[in-house]
Write a protein that holds these residues in place. Structure first.
Motif, PDB file in Angstrom:
ATOM      1  N   ILE A  71       0.895  -1.360   0.028  1.00  0.00           N
ATOM      2  CA  ILE A  71       0.056  -0.035  -0.060  1.00  0.00           C
ATOM      3  C   ILE A  71       0.782   1.268  -0.017  1.00  0.00           C
ATOM      4  N   ASN A  72       1.954   1.330   0.936  1.00  0.00           N
ATOM      5  CA  ASN A  72       2.943   2.212   0.850  1.00  0.00           C
ATOM      6  C   ASN A  72       2.371   3.746   0.707  1.00  0.00           C
ATOM      7  N   ARG A  73       1.437   4.095   1.707  1.00  0.00           N
ATOM      8  CA  ARG A  73       1.268   5.405   2.033  1.00  0.00           C
ATOM      9  C   ARG A  73       1.617   5.962   3.052  1.00  0.00           C
ATOM     10  N   TRP A 122      -8.533  -1.300   4.901  1.00  0.00           N
ATOM     11  CA  TRP A 122      -9.538  -0.218   4.438  1.00  0.00           C
ATOM     12  C   TRP A 122      -9.353  -0.176   2.804  1.00  0.00           C
ATOM     13  N   GLU A 123     -10.224  -0.174   2.057  1.00  0.00           N
ATOM     14  CA  GLU A 123     -10.175  -0.022   0.614  1.00  0.00           C
ATOM     15  C   GLU A 123      -9.482   1.109   0.054  1.00  0.00           C
ATOM     16  N   SER A 124      -9.324   2.285   0.667  1.00  0.00           N
ATOM     17  CA  SER A 124      -8.662   3.468   0.259  1.00  0.00           C
ATOM     18  C   SER A 124      -8.538   4.357   1.472  1.00  0.00           C
ATOM     19  N   GLY A 125      -7.837   5.725   0.988  1.00  0.00           N
ATOM     20  CA  GLY A 125      -7.669   6.545   1.854  1.00  0.00           C
ATOM     21  C   GLY A 125      -9.017   7.256   2.267  1.00  0.00           C
ATOM     22  N   PHE A 198      -2.232   9.574  -4.193  1.00  0.00           N
ATOM     23  CA  PHE A 198      -0.727   9.523  -4.174  1.00  0.00           C
ATOM     24  C   PHE A 198      -0.325  11.043  -3.682  1.00  0.00           C
ATOM     25  N   LEU A 199      -0.903  12.075  -4.417  1.00  0.00           N
ATOM     26  CA  LEU A 199      -0.517  13.431  -4.263  1.00  0.00           C
ATOM     27  C   LEU A 199      -1.076  14.009  -2.801  1.00  0.00           C
TER      28      LEU A 199
END
Length: 209
Positions: A71-73, A122-125, A198-199
């Motif tokens: 995932i790397n966030r 979680w599916e997304s941020g 990403f941004l």
């Protein structure tokens, strides 16, 4: 909390017999008339502490999720790890308050009940931010219920003022911040979902891109 640690350290320094019976570790018998928090208020405070600990664990799970190499966030990970530390600090503040009021002379560790996080992925941020907002809303409702319990006859004015000024304002500001972040991220992901997240993640780290 620091006072408890210092007291324990002092006890260990002067009390060295191998037999517990040779060392007086029982609490000193002090009149309890100065302890004035009523039962419903005390019980609601204990539940709130456990809720803050549970929220801290959930945020740790969220931070760990976004730290995974697949995932790397790192921005999201930092956001949620910081939130976990904040919730733990809230629990410590409430424990300190009960200690100040004489409400935790025994069985302090019963307040710290570690439960498995409600969610672990979680599916997304956006999904994570909305979950965090929901969780903070529940924490706020719980704090308000503590205030209601402590406003009952007799009104614990000091505690009510402490919770209203110290905790509720921070909760409302935190909720607004999460709602704003979720709104911004949704707009950024509207056309380019992967690039938008990403941004946004880099923005969370303070990077200007």
């Amino acid at each position: 909390m620091k006072a408890v640690i210092f007291a324990a350290a002092a006890l260990l320094a002067v009390c060295t017999p191998t037999s517990a019976k040779q060392c007086n570790v029982n609490p000193v018998n002090i009149p309890k008339t100065w302890i004035t928090m009523h039962q419903s208020c005390r019980s609601s405070m204990r539940r709130q502490i456990q809720m803050e600990v549970a929220a801290s664990m959930q945020y740790l799970a969220m931070g760990a999720h976004f730290s995974r190499d697949g995932i790397n966030r790192p921005g999201f990970a930092k956001l949620f790890f910081d939130a976990g530390s904040e919730e733990r600090e809230h629990a410590m503040k409430l424990i300190d308050y009960l200690l100040m009021r004489g409400e935790l002379d025994t069985d302090v560790t019963s307040l710290i009940q570690i439960r498995s996080p409600e969610r672990k992925s979680w599916e997304s941020g956006v999904d994570a931010l909305e979950h965090a907002l929901k969780m903070e809303t529940e924490v706020t409702k719980s704090i308000r219920s503590v205030i209601i319990a402590c406003e009952a006859d007799p009104n614990d004015y000091h505690l009510v003022d402490y919770l209203t000024g110290e905790f509720l304002e921070e909760q409302y500001k935190g909720q607004r911040d999460l709602a704003g972040k979720a709104s911004t991220l949704k707009k950024m992901m509207d056309r380019h979902s992967s690039l938008g997240e990403f941004l946004f993640d880099k923005k969370l780290l303070g990077m200007d891109i």
